[in-house]
Design a protein around this motif. Structure first.
Motif, PDB file in Angstrom:
ATOM      1  N   GLU A   1     -15.850  -8.028   2.579  1.00 49.93           N
ATOM      2  CA  GLU A   1     -14.915  -7.084   3.183  1.00 49.93           C
ATOM      3  C   GLU A   1     -13.471  -7.546   3.009  1.00 49.93           C
ATOM      4  OE1 GLU A   1     -16.195  -6.864   7.193  1.00 49.93           O
ATOM      5  OE2 GLU A   1     -17.925  -5.560   6.776  1.00 49.93           O
ATOM      6  N   VAL A   2     -13.242  -8.833   3.195  1.00 54.01           N
ATOM      7  CA  VAL A   2     -11.884  -9.369   3.057  1.00 54.01           C
ATOM      8  C   VAL A   2     -11.388  -9.222   1.618  1.00 54.01           C
ATOM      9  CG1 VAL A   2     -10.496 -11.491   3.124  1.00 54.01           C
ATOM     10  CG2 VAL A   2     -12.084 -10.971   4.985  1.00 54.01           C
ATOM     11  N   LEU A   3     -12.261  -9.581   0.659  1.00 53.97           N
ATOM     12  CA  LEU A   3     -11.878  -9.444  -0.748  1.00 53.97           C
ATOM     13  C   LEU A   3     -11.564  -7.994  -1.100  1.00 53.97           C
ATOM     14  CD1 LEU A   3     -14.303 -11.875  -2.593  1.00 53.97           C
ATOM     15  CD2 LEU A   3     -11.805 -12.023  -2.502  1.00 53.97           C
ATOM     16  N   ASN A   4     -12.432  -7.085  -0.660  1.00 53.88           N
ATOM     17  CA  ASN A   4     -12.196  -5.663  -0.940  1.00 53.88           C
ATOM     18  C   ASN A   4     -10.873  -5.193  -0.351  1.00 53.88           C
ATOM     19  OD1 ASN A   4     -14.545  -5.267  -2.397  1.00 53.88           O
ATOM     20  ND2 ASN A   4     -15.744  -4.664  -0.613  1.00 53.88           N
ATOM     21  N   ASP A   5     -10.608  -5.623   0.892  1.00 54.92           N
ATOM     22  CA  ASP A   5      -9.366  -5.219   1.552  1.00 54.92           C
ATOM     23  C   ASP A   5      -8.146  -5.754   0.806  1.00 54.92           C
ATOM     24  OD1 ASP A   5     -10.853  -3.914   3.423  1.00 54.92           O
ATOM     25  OD2 ASP A   5     -10.588  -5.406   5.002  1.00 54.92           O
ATOM     26  N   LYS A   6      -8.182  -7.040   0.460  1.00 51.52           N
ATOM     27  CA  LYS A   6      -7.026  -7.659  -0.174  1.00 51.52           C
ATOM     28  C   LYS A   6      -6.799  -7.122  -1.591  1.00 51.52           C
ATOM     29  CE  LYS A   6      -6.389 -11.949   2.362  1.00 51.52           C
ATOM     30  NZ  LYS A   6      -5.010 -11.512   2.738  1.00 51.52           N
ATOM     31  N   VAL A   7      -7.889  -6.983  -2.342  1.00 50.23           N
ATOM     32  CA  VAL A   7      -7.750  -6.460  -3.702  1.00 50.23           C
ATOM     33  C   VAL A   7      -7.258  -5.012  -3.659  1.00 50.23           C
ATOM     34  CG1 VAL A   7      -9.013  -5.792  -5.785  1.00 50.23           C
ATOM     35  CG2 VAL A   7      -9.466  -7.994  -4.720  1.00 50.23           C
ATOM     36  N   GLY A   8      -7.839  -4.204  -2.769  1.00 46.94           N
ATOM     37  CA  GLY A   8      -7.421  -2.811  -2.659  1.00 46.94           C
ATOM     38  C   GLY A   8      -5.971  -2.681  -2.260  1.00 46.94           C
ATOM     39  N   ARG A   9      -5.547  -3.514  -1.294  1.00 48.43           N
ATOM     40  CA  ARG A   9      -4.155  -3.456  -0.830  1.00 48.43           C
ATOM     41  C   ARG A   9      -3.205  -3.910  -1.937  1.00 48.43           C
ATOM     42  NH1 ARG A   9      -4.589  -6.779   3.088  1.00 48.43           N
ATOM     43  NH2 ARG A   9      -5.564  -5.260   4.478  1.00 48.43           N
ATOM     44  N   ALA A  10      -3.599  -4.977  -2.632  1.00 47.62           N
ATOM     45  CA  ALA A  10      -2.746  -5.486  -3.707  1.00 47.62           C
ATOM     46  C   ALA A  10      -2.620  -4.475  -4.840  1.00 47.62           C
ATOM     47  CB  ALA A  10      -3.321  -6.807  -4.241  1.00 47.62           C
ATOM     48  N   PHE A  11      -3.728  -3.802  -5.155  1.00 47.01           N
ATOM     49  CA  PHE A  11      -3.673  -2.811  -6.221  1.00 47.01           C
ATOM     50  C   PHE A  11      -2.778  -1.641  -5.821  1.00 47.01           C
ATOM     51  CE2 PHE A  11      -5.163   1.182  -8.071  1.00 47.01           C
ATOM     52  CZ  PHE A  11      -4.979   0.903  -9.418  1.00 47.01           C
ATOM     53  N   ASN A  12      -2.950  -1.147  -4.597  1.00 48.02           N
ATOM     54  CA  ASN A  12      -2.119  -0.027  -4.133  1.00 48.02           C
ATOM     55  C   ASN A  12      -0.641  -0.403  -4.125  1.00 48.02           C
ATOM     56  OD1 ASN A  12      -4.316   1.681  -3.751  1.00 48.02           O
ATOM     57  ND2 ASN A  12      -4.620   1.051  -1.636  1.00 48.02           N
ATOM     58  N   ASP A  13      -0.339  -1.624  -3.693  1.00 48.23           N
ATOM     59  CA  ASP A  13       1.058  -2.069  -3.685  1.00 48.23           C
ATOM     60  C   ASP A  13       1.616  -2.104  -5.104  1.00 48.23           C
ATOM     61  OD1 ASP A  13       0.940  -2.315  -0.961  1.00 48.23           O
ATOM     62  OD2 ASP A  13       0.650  -4.503  -0.965  1.00 48.23           O
ATOM     63  N   ALA A  14       0.806  -2.619  -6.038  1.00 46.62           N
ATOM     64  CA  ALA A  14       1.266  -2.715  -7.427  1.00 46.62           C
ATOM     65  C   ALA A  14       1.477  -1.327  -8.022  1.00 46.62           C
ATOM     66  CB  ALA A  14       0.256  -3.501  -8.254  1.00 46.62           C
ATOM     67  N   ALA A  15       0.566  -0.406  -7.721  1.00 46.87           N
ATOM     68  CA  ALA A  15       0.693   0.955  -8.234  1.00 46.87           C
ATOM     69  C   ALA A  15       1.945   1.629  -7.683  1.00 46.87           C
ATOM     70  CB  ALA A  15      -0.545   1.773  -7.880  1.00 46.87           C
ATOM     71  N   ASN A  16       2.208   1.423  -6.399  1.00 45.42           N
ATOM     72  CA  ASN A  16       3.405   2.022  -5.786  1.00 45.42           C
ATOM     73  C   ASN A  16       4.681   1.414  -6.355  1.00 45.42           C
ATOM     74  OD1 ASN A  16       1.898   3.727  -4.136  1.00 45.42           O
ATOM     75  ND2 ASN A  16       1.784   2.219  -2.475  1.00 45.42           N
ATOM     76  N   GLU A  17       4.689   0.095  -6.536  1.00 41.48           N
ATOM     77  CA  GLU A  17       5.876  -0.574  -7.054  1.00 41.48           C
ATOM     78  C   GLU A  17       6.212  -0.097  -8.464  1.00 41.48           C
ATOM     79  OE1 GLU A  17       5.083  -4.720  -6.822  1.00 41.48           O
ATOM     80  OE2 GLU A  17       5.064  -4.766  -4.616  1.00 41.48           O
ATOM     81  N   ASN A  18       5.176   0.258  -9.227  1.00 43.49           N
ATOM     82  CA  ASN A  18       5.381   0.686 -10.611  1.00 43.49           C
ATOM     83  C   ASN A  18       5.383   2.207 -10.767  1.00 43.49           C
ATOM     84  OD1 ASN A  18       5.233  -1.848 -12.530  1.00 43.49           O
ATOM     85  ND2 ASN A  18       3.711  -2.189 -10.919  1.00 43.49           N
ATOM     86  N   ASN A  19       5.397   2.907  -9.609  1.00 37.57           N
ATOM     87  CA  ASN A  19       5.423   4.377  -9.611  1.00 37.57           C
ATOM     88  C   ASN A  19       4.312   4.973 -10.466  1.00 37.57           C
ATOM     89  OD1 ASN A  19       7.816   4.593  -7.976  1.00 37.57           O
ATOM     90  ND2 ASN A  19       9.011   4.004  -9.788  1.00 37.57           N
ATOM     91  N   LEU A  20       3.102   4.460 -10.287  1.00 43.80           N
ATOM     92  CA  LEU A  20       1.950   4.913 -11.057  1.00 43.80           C
ATOM     93  C   LEU A  20       1.157   5.945 -10.263  1.00 43.80           C
ATOM     94  CD1 LEU A  20       0.682   1.466 -12.389  1.00 43.80           C
ATOM     95  CD2 LEU A  20       1.942   3.200 -13.675  1.00 43.80           C
ATOM     96  N   ARG A  21       0.829   7.067 -10.906  1.00 41.25           N
ATOM     97  CA  ARG A  21      -0.040   8.080 -10.294  1.00 41.25           C
ATOM     98  C   ARG A  21      -1.455   7.825 -10.809  1.00 41.25           C
ATOM     99  NH1 ARG A  21       1.043  13.224 -12.110  1.00 41.25           N
ATOM    100  NH2 ARG A  21      -0.040  14.091 -10.306  1.00 41.25           N
ATOM    101  N   VAL A  22      -2.221   7.097 -10.007  1.00 46.75           N
ATOM    102  CA  VAL A  22      -3.548   6.665 -10.442  1.00 46.75           C
ATOM    103  C   VAL A  22      -4.536   7.820 -10.357  1.00 46.75           C
ATOM    104  CG1 VAL A  22      -5.430   5.047 -10.027  1.00 46.75           C
ATOM    105  CG2 VAL A  22      -3.060   4.321  -9.698  1.00 46.75           C
TER     106      VAL A  22
END
Length: 446
Positions: free
Chosen positions: A65-86
């Protein structure tokens, strides 16, 4: 932390995300302590289970659960920072090589495409129109009469004793006993007693109906019958059987007269025939309007697909294929079909899914660029239009407004109609009159 975005294809991208292993361990320990407050184990009071035992029982689950949360949060942050529409969901896999004390993952995903819509003023679209004439009303009345047919013994005297000569003819309902055999051996499904069907409706094979025509009650006939190669009964498909039929009962079809009682049976309380015809006309016009709208909308959608240029994300096609497969399974199950062990490969729906996704992206672009969103007034008007054909329109309104999902379906419908109106207003439109029967026999879908 996330690396720069890698471009793998027209829509495919990859990001590597990483974070310290200590962050994971710290969060896991924190959640284990929370879990320990209510953990139970034999020999221990609730909340008194040793942390090592709690870790042994829940550690793997909590770490996931922790890994899923951290990876998901990190991915969303990276997508937002790069203005990516996933588009869809990323495919995230652990990296084999990572810096010491770090956990690293590769996230591969697709982004939404750029949608280029061509010059709509140069698009040619053929729409259709159809009228409801007195002939269509008469045909509908005939259908309604047949739906209310009464069968009476043929050849008998009495109130309904004018059915003609007591021999089987098209339109009569016959009740027969029959037995069939192939090479002198009866076969499963080839025998029945008291089997009823209407001659001329095509429910039976042509040889069977032909043999029944002209029979009188009590008469029998033996005849050969050749089963088609594609007959649903595999054991007899392509074979020739010998059948013997005996006519047990013969009835003629008595259609109700078009009178006040007939009108009342259709819901016209006072039996007024003129009012009955007007009601039928209104219903037919509503049906025609719906089919015309569907045909014209399909013409617009076909035109948009031709004039728009875009790449369609494979992820979205796969997701919609799965959705269509599941919808098909549920629909068949609701119809009483046993589909428990029937495979529904998603790839069978890929072509339809690709069109749906492509159109969705095109419509989204048009709506955003031209402010074609559904207004509350339009949504209400659409629901009220639906409600006209129901006995209690207020219940229809309540049905839609009490469920956000249902309301969303109406909003999507209105949005599509806004797009159709917009495109038809710009394009070169020609209108073709189509016959009522042609329109009603079409399977055009929105």
């Amino acid at each position: 932390m996330a690396t720069a975005v890698e471009t793998l294809g027209k829509l495919e991208r990859r990001i590597t995300i990483s974070f310290p292993l200590t962050d994971v361990r710290t969060e896991v320990e924190k959640r284990l302590k929370v879990q320990a407050r209510t953990a139970k184990a034999p020999g221990f009071r609730p909340g008194k289970v040793p942390l090592k035992m709690v870790a042994a029982q829940y550690g793997y689950q909590i770490e996931s659960e922790v890994l899923n949360d951290k990876v998901g949060r990190a991915f969303n942050d990276a997508a937002n920072e790069n203005n990516l529409r996933v588009a869809g969901f990323p495919n995230i896999v652990p990296k084999e090589e990572a810096a010491e004390g770090q956990l690293a993952f590769d996230a591969t995903f697709e982004v939404y495409p750029e949608v280029a819509i061509g010059d709509l003023t140069a698009v040619e679209i053929e729409t259709v129109q159809a009228d409801v004439s007195e002939a269509e009303i008469d045909k509908t009345i005939d259908i309604l009469r047949k739906q209310r047919v009464h069968f009476h013994t043929k050849g008998e005297a009495g109130e309904h004793g004018d059915g003609g000569e007591a021999i089987g003819a098209n339109g009569d309902r016959v009740t027969v006993d029959f037995v069939g055999s192939i090479d002198g051996v009866e076969f499963p499904g080839g025998k029945a007693e008291g089997y009823a069907f209407v001659l001329g409706e095509g429910r039976m094979l042509p040889e069977f109906e032909a043999a029944t025509l002209g029979l009188k009650v009590g008469e029998s006939k033996t005849f050969p019958l050749s089963f088609p190669e594609d007959y649903h009964g595999k054991d007899v498909a392509g074979k020739t059987a010998s059948f013997t039929i005996t006519l047990q009962k013969l009835e003629w079809a008595h259609l109700p007269e078009v009178d006040a009682e007939f009108a009342k049976s259709l819901g016209v309380a006072d039996g007024d025939l003129a009012k009955m015809r007007e009601d039928i006309k209104v219903n037919l016009q509503r049906e025609v309007a719906g089919r015309v709208k569907a045909r014209n909308k399909e013409a617009v959608m076909d035109a948009l697909i031709k004039v728009a240029e875009l790449e369609v994300p494979k992820t979205l096609i796969a997701q919609d294929s799965e959705r269509l497969a599941e919808m098909t399974r549920q629909d068949m199950a609701q119809r009483g079909m046993n589909v428990k062990d029937v495979p529904f490969p998603a790839e069978l729906f890929a072509e339809k899914a690709e069109r749906r996704v492509r159109l969705g992206l095109i419509l989204s672009q048009l709506v955003g660029d031209n402010n074609l969103q559904a207004t509350p007034e339009q949504v209400k008007a659409q629901i009220e239009d639906f409600a006209q054909s129901y006995e209690d329109p207020r219940e229809v309104l309540k049905y839609y407004y009490s469920d956000r999902r249902r309301l969303g379906e109406i909003e999507a419908l209105v949005l599509e109609e806004n797009v159709v109106t917009y495109v038809l207003g710009l394009s070169k439109v020609t209108t073709k009159a189509v016959a009522f029967d042609e329109l009603m026999g079409s399977n055009a879908q929105a």
